[in-house]
Design an enzyme around this catalytic site. Sequence first.
Site, PDB file in Angstrom:
ATOM      1  N   GLU A 162     -42.299 -36.679 -34.828  1.00 51.32           N
ATOM      2  CA  GLU A 162     -42.937 -37.359 -35.966  1.00 51.32           C
ATOM      3  C   GLU A 162     -41.972 -38.176 -36.834  1.00 51.32           C
ATOM      4  O   GLU A 162     -41.933 -38.034 -38.051  1.00 51.32           O
ATOM      5  CB  GLU A 162     -43.697 -36.323 -36.816  1.00 51.32           C
ATOM      6  N   GLU A 267     -50.537 -31.872 -27.745  1.00 54.59           N
ATOM      7  CA  GLU A 267     -51.126 -30.973 -28.752  1.00 54.59           C
ATOM      8  C   GLU A 267     -52.631 -31.249 -28.831  1.00 54.59           C
ATOM      9  O   GLU A 267     -53.182 -31.505 -29.896  1.00 54.59           O
ATOM     10  CB  GLU A 267     -50.453 -31.189 -30.120  1.00 54.59           C
TER      11      GLU A 267
HETATM   12  O1  G3I Z   1     -46.906 -16.718 -40.849  1.00 53.18           O
HETATM   13  C1  G3I Z   1     -47.311 -16.967 -42.199  1.00 53.18           C
HETATM   14  C2  G3I Z   1     -48.035 -15.783 -42.763  1.00 53.18           C
HETATM   15  O2  G3I Z   1     -47.136 -14.698 -42.835  1.00 53.18           O
HETATM   16  C3  G3I Z   1     -48.560 -16.146 -44.146  1.00 53.18           C
HETATM   17  O3  G3I Z   1     -49.295 -15.090 -44.654  1.00 53.18           O
HETATM   18  C4  G3I Z   1     -49.448 -17.387 -44.068  1.00 53.18           C
HETATM   19  C5  G3I Z   1     -49.927 -17.836 -45.440  1.00 53.18           C
HETATM   20  O4  G3I Z   1     -50.066 -19.230 -45.529  1.00 53.18           O
HETATM   21  O5  G3I Z   1     -48.689 -18.443 -43.519  1.00 53.18           O
HETATM   22  C6  G3I Z   1     -48.239 -18.166 -42.208  1.00 53.18           C
HETATM   23  O6  G3I Z   1     -47.503 -19.262 -41.778  1.00 53.18           O
HETATM   24  C7  G3I Z   1     -48.256 -20.403 -41.404  1.00 53.18           C
HETATM   25  C8  G3I Z   1     -47.914 -20.724 -39.967  1.00 53.18           C
HETATM   26  O7  G3I Z   1     -48.521 -21.940 -39.610  1.00 53.18           O
HETATM   27  C9  G3I Z   1     -48.358 -19.639 -38.988  1.00 53.18           C
HETATM   28  O8  G3I Z   1     -49.743 -19.536 -38.979  1.00 53.18           O
HETATM   29  C10 G3I Z   1     -47.825 -21.560 -42.323  1.00 53.18           C
HETATM   30  O9  G3I Z   1     -48.286 -21.308 -43.644  1.00 53.18           O
HETATM   31  C11 G3I Z   1     -48.430 -22.839 -41.814  1.00 53.18           C
HETATM   32  O10 G3I Z   1     -47.889 -23.937 -42.560  1.00 53.18           O
HETATM   33  C12 G3I Z   1     -48.068 -23.043 -40.362  1.00 53.18           C
HETATM   34  O11 G3I Z   1     -48.739 -24.188 -39.910  1.00 53.18           O
HETATM   35  C13 G3I Z   1     -48.249 -24.748 -38.709  1.00 53.18           C
HETATM   36  C14 G3I Z   1     -47.968 -26.229 -38.938  1.00 53.18           C
HETATM   37  O12 G3I Z   1     -47.577 -26.837 -37.714  1.00 53.18           O
HETATM   38  C15 G3I Z   1     -46.843 -26.415 -39.946  1.00 53.18           C
HETATM   39  O13 G3I Z   1     -46.493 -27.723 -40.051  1.00 53.18           O
HETATM   40  C16 G3I Z   1     -49.337 -24.583 -37.645  1.00 53.18           C
HETATM   41  O14 G3I Z   1     -49.457 -23.197 -37.301  1.00 53.18           O
HETATM   42  C17 G3I Z   1     -48.959 -25.376 -36.388  1.00 53.18           C
HETATM   43  O15 G3I Z   1     -50.057 -25.395 -35.516  1.00 53.18           O
HETATM   44  C18 G3I Z   1     -48.623 -26.805 -36.761  1.00 53.18           C
HETATM   45  O16 G3I Z   1     -48.205 -27.480 -35.602  1.00 53.18           O
HETATM   46  C19 G3I Z   1     -47.903 -28.872 -35.760  1.00 53.18           C
HETATM   47  C20 G3I Z   1     -46.862 -29.222 -34.713  1.00 53.18           C
HETATM   48  O17 G3I Z   1     -45.745 -28.383 -34.836  1.00 53.18           O
HETATM   49  C21 G3I Z   1     -46.443 -30.695 -34.836  1.00 53.18           C
HETATM   50  N1  G3I Z   1     -47.592 -31.551 -34.758  1.00 53.18           N
HETATM   51  C22 G3I Z   1     -48.673 -31.242 -35.705  1.00 53.18           C
HETATM   52  C23 G3I Z   1     -49.115 -29.795 -35.532  1.00 53.18           C
HETATM   53  C24 G3I Z   1     -50.287 -29.494 -36.427  1.00 53.18           C
HETATM   54  O18 G3I Z   1     -49.905 -29.591 -37.770  1.00 53.18           O
END
Ligand code: G3I
Length: 379
Positions: A162, A267
Amino acid sequence: MQKLIYLFTYWFLLTTFFVSCGTSNTQAVEEEDLNSLREAFAADFTIGTAISAPQIMGEDAKAAALIATEFNSLTPENVMKWMHIHPRPEEYDFELPDKLLELAQAQDKELIAHTLVWHSQLAPWVNEISDSTELAELLAKHINTIVGRYKGKVAGWDVVNEALNEDGTLRETIFLNLLGKDYLPTAFKLAAAVDPDTELYYNDYNLCQPEKRAGCVQLVKDIQAAGAKIDGVGIQAHWNLSGPPLEEIEASILAYHALGVKVMFTELDIGVLPNPWDLDGANVNQDFENSEFMNPYPQILPDAVQTQLADRYEGVFKLFLKHSDKISRVTFWGVHDGHSWLNNWPINGRTNYPLLFDENYQKKEAYHRVMALKESIEH
Ligand code: G3I
């Protein structure tokens, strides 16, 4: 003597029973395999899924069964991102990435590592750096250490993620601001120097939109012109029911292929919920969580929308098959609807239905329609 005959008969029946159990188990696995996505598309491209931390830790047996059966390529959804794998300057956390590698190796699946250089989900301490030499040294150390650890074991790396704005210009990140645009070829050169045999990708979203596509084509050309190895472009494919149009997806496949690199959809998910940015003056920070309008299917997806989703997936996969000579991988961003990131983005707590397996791990209409494409071709 009679006792001996009884014993022999008992032994014979027991042996026959276990042998036949073994045979029927093997048959069951083989039949299941033939019906899986990875088997159906084996001659076309690999079929991947993103794996979450709980799934890596084996906390979800039903997801584990789908992962084992349906996919032959795994990408960590989060655990190899900078903030997780390199949380402090001298501290790396390889526990879950190592477990994922073990899982991939045990099941003979390829591991695609995600991601080395990304402005998002950076460890907070990196953002405090203001000296370009310090950042350049850190980038080299980060890439050398992580790519080095998995040398020879990872099929491909999302080296840079990105880096582009929607208009195709380079995004202002700490890397661009301190290192200039050379940080891109530099990252690819560093990774190739540590592991010359792994594939190296540029990965981004909205890469089928014309302006951003033009920016990505230029970005790849610049990396190539700098003498760095780049093996592929990863089109993230966070799509919805109506967009992007198939024509733009096709134009993108052709444009990236013309650069001499592999094209992959990295993705894939197809959201079915309203997008707040399509609303005039909508503010994503508003509390939409309990809004019926923004979360219209909290219990079940209506049949008509299920069919729309299946139509869209069928159209997309028909196109993928048409260009399977240019596409090396199609990875879904998650295993099943219940665990999709789209349930919490861009609005927290909605119920989305973007994948081929539902929240009960069952195959959806879209799954059957995608599989039917291969059945109709092969029979
Ligand atoms: O693990 C913690 C948990 O302990 C906590 O209670 C909870 C509360 O918000 O958060 C959890 O972490 C989250 C994590 O995902 C696991 O579920 C984060 O807040 C959350 O920000 C994170 O989001 C991820 C996101 O990237 C972050 O940018 C998504 O899972 C993931 O699918 C997403 O993936 C991205 C690719 O890497 C790049 N392309 C876009 C794609 C979608 O955004």
